[in-house]
Write a protein that holds these residues in place. Structure first.
Motif, PDB file in Angstrom:
ATOM      1  N   LYS A  18      -9.363 -10.675  -8.180  1.00 25.66           N
ATOM      2  CA  LYS A  18      -8.551  -9.560  -8.680  1.00 25.66           C
ATOM      3  C   LYS A  18      -8.946  -8.235  -8.021  1.00 25.66           C
ATOM      4  O   LYS A  18      -8.071  -7.448  -7.655  1.00 25.66           O
ATOM      5  CB  LYS A  18      -8.611  -9.455 -10.200  1.00 25.66           C
ATOM      6  CG  LYS A  18      -9.945  -8.992 -10.754  1.00 25.66           C
ATOM      7  CD  LYS A  18      -9.923  -8.865 -12.252  1.00 25.66           C
ATOM      8  CE  LYS A  18     -11.302  -8.448 -12.736  1.00 25.66           C
ATOM      9  NZ  LYS A  18     -11.365  -8.343 -14.168  1.00 25.66           N
ATOM     10  N   ASN A  19     -10.239  -7.974  -7.837  1.00 27.09           N
ATOM     11  CA  ASN A  19     -10.654  -6.705  -7.235  1.00 27.09           C
ATOM     12  C   ASN A  19     -10.274  -6.599  -5.757  1.00 27.09           C
ATOM     13  O   ASN A  19      -9.740  -5.561  -5.344  1.00 27.09           O
ATOM     14  CB  ASN A  19     -12.148  -6.458  -7.448  1.00 27.09           C
ATOM     15  CG  ASN A  19     -12.461  -6.117  -8.891  1.00 27.09           C
ATOM     16  OD1 ASN A  19     -11.615  -5.624  -9.629  1.00 27.09           O
ATOM     17  ND2 ASN A  19     -13.673  -6.414  -9.313  1.00 27.09           N
ATOM     18  N   LEU A  60      -3.891  -3.754  -2.303  1.00 25.15           N
ATOM     19  CA  LEU A  60      -2.619  -3.181  -2.746  1.00 25.15           C
ATOM     20  C   LEU A  60      -2.737  -1.676  -2.974  1.00 25.15           C
ATOM     21  O   LEU A  60      -1.821  -0.920  -2.647  1.00 25.15           O
ATOM     22  CB  LEU A  60      -2.131  -3.894  -4.005  1.00 25.15           C
ATOM     23  CG  LEU A  60      -1.692  -5.339  -3.774  1.00 25.15           C
ATOM     24  CD1 LEU A  60      -1.530  -6.082  -5.092  1.00 25.15           C
ATOM     25  CD2 LEU A  60      -0.413  -5.392  -2.955  1.00 25.15           C
ATOM     26  N   TYR A  61      -3.863  -1.231  -3.498  1.00 25.94           N
ATOM     27  CA  TYR A  61      -4.063   0.204  -3.701  1.00 25.94           C
ATOM     28  C   TYR A  61      -4.077   0.937  -2.364  1.00 25.94           C
ATOM     29  O   TYR A  61      -3.498   2.006  -2.217  1.00 25.94           O
ATOM     30  CB  TYR A  61      -5.363   0.460  -4.466  1.00 25.94           C
ATOM     31  CG  TYR A  61      -5.627   1.929  -4.698  1.00 25.94           C
ATOM     32  CD1 TYR A  61      -4.889   2.638  -5.645  1.00 25.94           C
ATOM     33  CD2 TYR A  61      -6.585   2.607  -3.964  1.00 25.94           C
ATOM     34  CE1 TYR A  61      -5.112   3.982  -5.854  1.00 25.94           C
ATOM     35  CE2 TYR A  61      -6.814   3.960  -4.171  1.00 25.94           C
ATOM     36  CZ  TYR A  61      -6.081   4.643  -5.110  1.00 25.94           C
ATOM     37  OH  TYR A  61      -6.287   5.984  -5.312  1.00 25.94           O
ATOM     38  N   ASN A  90      -1.348   4.212  -5.132  1.00 29.64           N
ATOM     39  CA  ASN A  90      -1.043   4.603  -6.505  1.00 29.64           C
ATOM     40  C   ASN A  90      -1.662   3.553  -7.420  1.00 29.64           C
ATOM     41  O   ASN A  90      -1.317   2.372  -7.334  1.00 29.64           O
ATOM     42  CB  ASN A  90       0.472   4.690  -6.707  1.00 29.64           C
ATOM     43  CG  ASN A  90       0.831   5.083  -8.116  1.00 29.64           C
ATOM     44  OD1 ASN A  90       0.763   4.259  -9.018  1.00 29.64           O
ATOM     45  ND2 ASN A  90       1.196   6.340  -8.292  1.00 29.64           N
ATOM     46  N   ARG A  91      -2.567   3.997  -8.263  1.00 33.83           N
ATOM     47  CA  ARG A  91      -3.330   3.071  -9.106  1.00 33.83           C
ATOM     48  C   ARG A  91      -2.424   2.237 -10.012  1.00 33.83           C
ATOM     49  O   ARG A  91      -2.562   1.021 -10.101  1.00 33.83           O
ATOM     50  CB  ARG A  91      -4.360   3.842  -9.935  1.00 33.83           C
ATOM     51  CG  ARG A  91      -5.202   2.954 -10.828  1.00 33.83           C
ATOM     52  CD  ARG A  91      -6.373   3.693 -11.435  1.00 33.83           C
ATOM     53  NE  ARG A  91      -7.355   4.087 -10.450  1.00 33.83           N
ATOM     54  CZ  ARG A  91      -8.208   3.277  -9.840  1.00 33.83           C
ATOM     55  NH1 ARG A  91      -8.183   2.000 -10.099  1.00 33.83           N
ATOM     56  NH2 ARG A  91      -9.074   3.736  -8.964  1.00 33.83           N
ATOM     57  N   THR A  92      -1.485   2.879 -10.677  1.00 40.77           N
ATOM     58  CA  THR A  92      -0.610   2.168 -11.611  1.00 40.77           C
ATOM     59  C   THR A  92       0.233   1.127 -10.881  1.00 40.77           C
ATOM     60  O   THR A  92       0.347  -0.021 -11.328  1.00 40.77           O
ATOM     61  CB  THR A  92       0.305   3.162 -12.349  1.00 40.77           C
ATOM     62  OG1 THR A  92      -0.523   4.131 -13.012  1.00 40.77           O
ATOM     63  CG2 THR A  92       1.188   2.466 -13.357  1.00 40.77           C
ATOM     64  N   THR A  93       0.812   1.520  -9.758  1.00 42.81           N
ATOM     65  CA  THR A  93       1.621   0.584  -8.972  1.00 42.81           C
ATOM     66  C   THR A  93       0.770  -0.565  -8.466  1.00 42.81           C
ATOM     67  O   THR A  93       1.186  -1.724  -8.517  1.00 42.81           O
ATOM     68  CB  THR A  93       2.307   1.319  -7.807  1.00 42.81           C
ATOM     69  OG1 THR A  93       3.102   2.378  -8.333  1.00 42.81           O
ATOM     70  CG2 THR A  93       3.175   0.368  -7.000  1.00 42.81           C
ATOM     71  N   ALA A  94      -0.428  -0.265  -7.984  1.00 43.59           N
ATOM     72  CA  ALA A  94      -1.327  -1.310  -7.481  1.00 43.59           C
ATOM     73  C   ALA A  94      -1.698  -2.291  -8.599  1.00 43.59           C
ATOM     74  O   ALA A  94      -1.775  -3.495  -8.369  1.00 43.59           O
ATOM     75  CB  ALA A  94      -2.569  -0.696  -6.862  1.00 43.59           C
ATOM     76  N   ARG A 127       0.773  -9.416  -0.111  1.00 43.75           N
ATOM     77  CA  ARG A 127       1.515  -8.662   0.907  1.00 43.75           C
ATOM     78  C   ARG A 127       3.013  -8.791   0.682  1.00 43.75           C
ATOM     79  O   ARG A 127       3.745  -7.808   0.739  1.00 43.75           O
ATOM     80  CB  ARG A 127       1.159  -9.153   2.307  1.00 43.75           C
ATOM     81  CG  ARG A 127       1.913  -8.366   3.381  1.00 43.75           C
ATOM     82  CD  ARG A 127       1.358  -8.636   4.771  1.00 43.75           C
ATOM     83  NE  ARG A 127       1.962  -7.737   5.717  1.00 43.75           N
ATOM     84  CZ  ARG A 127       2.982  -8.060   6.509  1.00 43.75           C
ATOM     85  NH1 ARG A 127       3.491  -9.266   6.466  1.00 43.75           N
ATOM     86  NH2 ARG A 127       3.486  -7.179   7.354  1.00 43.75           N
ATOM     87  N   ASN A 128       3.485  -9.999   0.413  1.00 43.27           N
ATOM     88  CA  ASN A 128       4.911 -10.189   0.159  1.00 43.27           C
ATOM     89  C   ASN A 128       5.364  -9.447  -1.095  1.00 43.27           C
ATOM     90  O   ASN A 128       6.463  -8.887  -1.131  1.00 43.27           O
ATOM     91  CB  ASN A 128       5.252 -11.675   0.071  1.00 43.27           C
ATOM     92  CG  ASN A 128       5.190 -12.352   1.419  1.00 43.27           C
ATOM     93  OD1 ASN A 128       5.366 -11.724   2.455  1.00 43.27           O
ATOM     94  ND2 ASN A 128       4.919 -13.639   1.414  1.00 43.27           N
ATOM     95  N   THR A 129       4.528  -9.426  -2.116  1.00 41.89           N
ATOM     96  CA  THR A 129       4.842  -8.700  -3.338  1.00 41.89           C
ATOM     97  C   THR A 129       4.960  -7.203  -3.035  1.00 41.89           C
ATOM     98  O   THR A 129       5.901  -6.543  -3.476  1.00 41.89           O
ATOM     99  CB  THR A 129       3.753  -8.953  -4.409  1.00 41.89           C
ATOM    100  OG1 THR A 129       3.693 -10.360  -4.673  1.00 41.89           O
ATOM    101  CG2 THR A 129       4.045  -8.222  -5.698  1.00 41.89           C
ATOM    102  N   TYR A 130       4.016  -6.683  -2.257  1.00 39.33           N
ATOM    103  CA  TYR A 130       4.066  -5.267  -1.854  1.00 39.33           C
ATOM    104  C   TYR A 130       5.342  -4.975  -1.063  1.00 39.33           C
ATOM    105  O   TYR A 130       6.059  -4.017  -1.339  1.00 39.33           O
ATOM    106  CB  TYR A 130       2.833  -4.902  -1.026  1.00 39.33           C
ATOM    107  CG  TYR A 130       2.997  -3.590  -0.304  1.00 39.33           C
ATOM    108  CD1 TYR A 130       2.871  -2.390  -0.987  1.00 39.33           C
ATOM    109  CD2 TYR A 130       3.321  -3.557   1.050  1.00 39.33           C
ATOM    110  CE1 TYR A 130       3.061  -1.179  -0.339  1.00 39.33           C
ATOM    111  CE2 TYR A 130       3.506  -2.348   1.709  1.00 39.33           C
ATOM    112  CZ  TYR A 130       3.377  -1.164   1.013  1.00 39.33           C
ATOM    113  OH  TYR A 130       3.573   0.031   1.652  1.00 39.33           O
ATOM    114  N   LEU A 131       5.641  -5.808  -0.059  1.00 40.60           N
ATOM    115  CA  LEU A 131       6.814  -5.577   0.792  1.00 40.60           C
ATOM    116  C   LEU A 131       8.114  -5.650  -0.016  1.00 40.60           C
ATOM    117  O   LEU A 131       9.013  -4.828   0.172  1.00 40.60           O
ATOM    118  CB  LEU A 131       6.852  -6.584   1.940  1.00 40.60           C
ATOM    119  CG  LEU A 131       5.764  -6.426   3.002  1.00 40.60           C
ATOM    120  CD1 LEU A 131       5.829  -7.577   4.000  1.00 40.60           C
ATOM    121  CD2 LEU A 131       5.897  -5.086   3.719  1.00 40.60           C
ATOM    122  N   ASN A 132       8.216  -6.618  -0.910  1.00 39.82           N
ATOM    123  CA  ASN A 132       9.418  -6.738  -1.747  1.00 39.82           C
ATOM    124  C   ASN A 132       9.588  -5.516  -2.639  1.00 39.82           C
ATOM    125  O   ASN A 132      10.694  -5.009  -2.814  1.00 39.82           O
ATOM    126  CB  ASN A 132       9.375  -8.010  -2.598  1.00 39.82           C
ATOM    127  CG  ASN A 132       9.558  -9.256  -1.768  1.00 39.82           C
ATOM    128  OD1 ASN A 132      10.103  -9.221  -0.672  1.00 39.82           O
ATOM    129  ND2 ASN A 132       9.072 -10.377  -2.283  1.00 39.82           N
TER     130      ASN A 132
END
Length: 162
Positions: free
Chosen positions: A13-14, A20-21, A26-30, A63-68
């Motif tokens: 998780k970390n 992602l951060y 952005n902490r909340t988005t990450a 990465r795919n989650t971030y890109l989407n």
């Protein structure tokens, strides 16, 4: 008997959150993207074939989650991520430097930022090639170019601050 999925979550998780951060700053988005990544991983765990390590598989999903997520925002013509909250590290110089690094990272393309962030997290060229579905040679060249571009942008920003 401990749940193997819980062990995977605790182990990764970390690093997934850190990646992602660094991508969205952005902490909340990450945190939301990290949560989404693990939900997708748990749902798709039965399809994991073991052709790569579990860590690489999770980072592909991240990465795919971030890109989407970024794609959704760009289709709505919205700014996807707000400025991050600063972690005060004690001195003005550190805060200024941290802000410059963040601003410089966001001048890079997503691919360049991904290469630098994954490398900073200790991924090997081979692992990065697997995550990004590229050859090691193209990863090596991409990292070199991303570092060069980062340095150029950073120095431009330094000149503007003076």
């Amino acid at each position: 008997m401990p749940d193997p999925l819980e062990e995977v979550y605790q182990a990764y998780k970390n690093p997934v959150f850190h990646y992602l951060y660094n991508m969205c700053r952005n902490r909340t988005t990450a945190e939301e993207l990290t949560h989404d990544t693990f939900i997708k991983a748990i749902k798709g765990y039965g399809q994991f074939r073991g052709e790569s390590s579990l860590k690489l598989w999770l980072f592909k999903i991240a990465r795919n989650t971030y890109l989407n997520n970024a794609r959704k925002f760009s289709q709505k013509n919205e700014i996807p991520y707000a400025e991050p909250e600063l972690q005060v590290s004690g001195t003005t110089w550190n805060i200024d430097t941290e802000m410059m690094v963040r601003q410089t990272l966001h001048k890079l393309t997503e691919k360049e930022r991904t290469l630098l962030v994954l490398r900073e997290q200790g991924f090997s060229l081979s692992e990065m090639a697997d995550i990004l579905v590229q050859t090691e040679g193209s990863i090596k060249v991409g990292i070199h170019r991303a570092k060069k571009k980062f340095k150029e942008y950073y120095l431009e920003g330094e000149g503007e601050r003076k």
